[in-house]
Scaffold this motif. Structure first.
Motif, PDB file in Angstrom:
ATOM      1  N   ARG A 117      17.742  19.908 129.208  1.00  0.00           N
ATOM      2  CA  ARG A 117      18.400  20.254 127.948  1.00  0.00           C
ATOM      3  C   ARG A 117      18.255  21.741 127.643  1.00  0.00           C
ATOM      4  O   ARG A 117      17.188  22.323 127.864  1.00  0.00           O
ATOM      5  CB  ARG A 117      17.826  19.411 126.797  1.00  0.00           C
ATOM      6  N   PHE A 129      24.314  24.795 132.775  1.00  0.00           N
ATOM      7  CA  PHE A 129      23.486  23.585 132.762  1.00  0.00           C
ATOM      8  C   PHE A 129      23.594  22.747 134.027  1.00  0.00           C
ATOM      9  O   PHE A 129      22.934  21.728 134.158  1.00  0.00           O
ATOM     10  CB  PHE A 129      23.895  22.794 131.497  1.00  0.00           C
ATOM     11  N   ASP A 133      21.349  28.350 129.062  1.00  0.00           N
ATOM     12  CA  ASP A 133      20.704  29.665 128.972  1.00  0.00           C
ATOM     13  C   ASP A 133      20.171  30.077 130.343  1.00  0.00           C
ATOM     14  O   ASP A 133      20.295  31.230 130.762  1.00  0.00           O
ATOM     15  CB  ASP A 133      19.506  29.621 127.995  1.00  0.00           C
TER      16      ASP A 133
HETATM   17  N1  ASP Z   1      24.814  20.928 127.069  1.00  0.00           N
HETATM   18  C1  ASP Z   1      23.444  20.991 127.455  1.00  0.00           C
HETATM   19  C2  ASP Z   1      22.563  20.561 126.286  1.00  0.00           C
HETATM   20  O1  ASP Z   1      23.065  20.241 125.228  1.00  0.00           O
HETATM   21  C3  ASP Z   1      23.049  22.332 127.952  1.00  0.00           C
HETATM   22  C4  ASP Z   1      23.092  23.453 126.927  1.00  0.00           C
HETATM   23  O2  ASP Z   1      23.728  23.345 125.894  1.00  0.00           O
HETATM   24  O3  ASP Z   1      22.463  24.491 127.186  1.00  0.00           O
HETATM   25  O4  ASP Z   1      21.381  20.508 126.437  1.00  0.00           O
END
Ligand code: ASP
Ligand code: MG
Length: 405
Positions: free
Chosen positions: A150, A136, A154
Motif C-alpha cells: 500500500r 505500485f 511513491d
Molecule cells: N493504489 C495503491 C494504494 O492505494 C498505491 C498508491 O496509491 O500508492 O495503496
C-alpha cells in the motif's frame, strides 16, 4: 531542460475533472521544456474497493490473483490520463509496470523492485513524448504481475527517478508540503522549505504521514532529490535532500514536532533483577511479530525490576496475554497495561551540534505540568511518552519553545 518524474496520488486523480486538471499541469510543465515521466496511483478509494471485492470471495485472498486484481486500479488511471493529455495536445504514452519492465522479486502484494529497464522510456522521452507509468506495480522474473504494498506508487516514482537519474522526483498530493507539525494541532505550523531524508524518515515514521517511508529510504539511498507539493495549490512545496555539510550553523536546532497516538504501554512489575530477565520478557513479544518501541527498566529498592515498553494499540491485548505466562514463570507481581498514552517527539539534524536540547524540551513540558512517563533519544530525535490528554498542549508548547512558528 530538466528530466522530472512527477507522481500524482489517488486524490489528485480521483475524478475525471481532477485527471483533466493534472493533464493541464503536465501540459504546462511540458510546454516549459522539461522531459516528463508521470507516475499515477489508482483513483482514490479504488484499491480499497478492489480489496473489499476480493475479501468477499476469499477472506485471505490468493496473493498472485490479488496482484492481478489490484494492478487494474493504476491501469485505469494511466489510460485516462494519457487520453486527457492528448486532449491537451500533448503526446503521451501509457505503460503498466510490466511493460516498462519494473522487475521485482516474487513477494506478491509486497514486492521489492530489483531492476528497471529504462530503454523504452528514454526513447519515448527523446521523441518528445510524456511517459505515463502505472505506480505500485511491477513484474517478477516469470512474468507475473506484482504489487509493491500500500502506498507503493511513491516508491515507483522514486525508483524511476533513480533509474533515469532524474533531476527531481516530485510527489504531488493534497497537502502543499511537509510542515513543522500537524497544522490541525498547531494552527501556525509552518511549511518547511527543506528537510533532510533522515528527518523526513523520523517525521514520517512518527506519524506525519505524507510519504511512504520506503520511498523516502529509497530516495535517500540513491540520493534522489524529492519534493512534496500540492496538486491543487501553486507553490514550491518541501524539498527533501541530503544533509548539506556546513549548513549546520544556520540550521534550526529542531525542524519539527512529530507525534503518534497509536501507542500503548505494558509493564511487567516485580520481576527478578537478574541476567536474562529482559530477554525472557521481550523475546516472546518479538517472536509474535509485535513491534516494540520504547523500553524502560528500573530497579526498585527491594532489588526487583519493573520492565515497561510500548507497542502499537492494536497489539496490546495480544502482548498482554503472551506476557501472562512469562510473568507467572518469573514470579512477577503483575502485568499492567495503559492505552491512554501518546508519543511526542522533537526531530532535527541540528540537534547533533547543539547541547541543551533535551533540557529545553523537558523544561517546556514541566512548565505546563505535563508529566513525562518515558524518554527515548537518538542523534536527531528525542521522544517522550505522556498521557494522551496532553497531546495537543505538549505539541503546541514544544512548537513554540523551539521557535517553529
Ligand atoms: N493504489 C495503491 C494504494 O492505494 C498505491 C498508491 O496509491 O500508492 O495503496
Ligand atoms: Mg497513495
Amino acid at each position: 531542460m530538466a528530466l522530472m518524474v512527477q507522481k500524482f496520488g489517488g486524490t489528485s486523480v480521483g475524478t475525471v475533472e481532477r485527471i483533466q486538471l493534472v493533464a493541464g499541469k503536465v501540459a504546462k510543465a511540458r510546454a516549459g521544456g522539461d522531459k516528463l515521466v508521470i507516475v499515477v496511483s489508482a483513483m482514490s478509494g479504488e484499491t480499497n474497493r478492489l480489496t473489499a471485492l476480493a475479501m468477499q470471495i476469499q477472506p485471505q485472498p490468493n496473493v498472485r490473483e490479488m496482484d492481478v486484481l489490484l494492478s487494474t486500479g493504476e491501469q485505469v488511471t494511466i489510460a485516462l490520463l494519457c487520453m486527457a493529455l492528448k486532449e491537451e495536445g500533448v503526446e503521451a504514452v501509457s505503460y503498466t509496470g510490466s511493460q516498462v519492465k519494473i522487475l521485482t522479486d516474487d513477494a506478491h502484494t509486497k514486492a521489492r523492485i530489483e531492476r528497471i529497464d529504462d530503454d523504452k522510456m528514454r526513447s519515448d522521452l527523446d521523441r518528445g513524448k510524456v511517459v505515463v507509468v502505472a505506480g505500485f506495480q511491477g513484474v517478477n522474473a516469470t512474468g507475473d504481475i506484482t504489487t509493491l504494498g500500500r502506498g507503493g506508487s511513491d516508491t515507483t516514482a522514486v525508483a524511476l527517478a533513480a533509474a533515469l537519474k532524474a533531476d527531481e522526483c516530485q510527489i504531488y498530493t493534497d497537502v502543499d508540503g511537509v510542515y513543522t507539525t500537524d497544522p490541525r494541532v498547531v494552527a501556525d505550523a509552518r511549511r518547511l522549505e527543506k528537510i533532510t531524508f533522515e528527518e523526513m524518515l523520523e517525521m514520517a515514521s512518527l506519524g506525519s504521514k505524507v510519504l511512504q517511508i520506503r520511498a523516502v529510504e529509497f530516495a535517500g539511498k540513491y540520493c534522489v532529490p524529492l519534493r512534496v507539493l500540492s496538486t491543487f495549490k501553486e507553490g514550491p512545496g518541501t524539498l527533501i535532500t541530503l544533509d548539506e555539510e556546513n549548513s549546520s550553523m544556520e540550521q534550526p536546532t529542531v525542524s519539527g514536532i512529530a507525534f503518534s497516538r497509536d501507542e500503548a504501554k505494558i509493564s511487567v512489575l516485580g520481576v527478578p533483577d537478574a541476567p536474562g530477565v529482559a530477554s525472557k520478557v521481550l523475546s516472546p513479544i518479538g517472536e509474535a511479530n509485535i513491534e516494540i518501541d520504547v523500553i524502560v527498566q528500573n530497579v526498585a529498592a527491594d532489588k526487583s525490576n519493573d520492565i515497561t515498553f510500548t507497542v502499537s494499540r492494536s497489539d496490546v491485548d495480544k502482548a498482554k496475554s503472551i506476557l501472562q505466562d512469562v510473568a507467572a514463570e518469573l514470579g512477577a507481581r503483575e502485568v499492567v497495561t495503559d492505552n491512554k498514552i501518546v508519543k511526542v517527539s522533537i526531530v532535527g539534524v541540528g540537534m547533533r551540534s547543539h547541547a541543551g536540547v533535551a533540557s529545553t524540551m523537558f523544561r517546556a513540558l514541566a512548565s505546563e505540568g505535563i508529566n513525562i512517563q518515558m524518554i527515548t533519544t537518538s542523534e536527531i530525535k528525542i521522544s517522550v511518552i505522556i498521557d494522551e490528554k496532553y497531546l495537543e498542549l505538549s505539541v503546541r508548547t514544544l512548537h513554540s519553545a523551539f521557535g517553529l512558528e
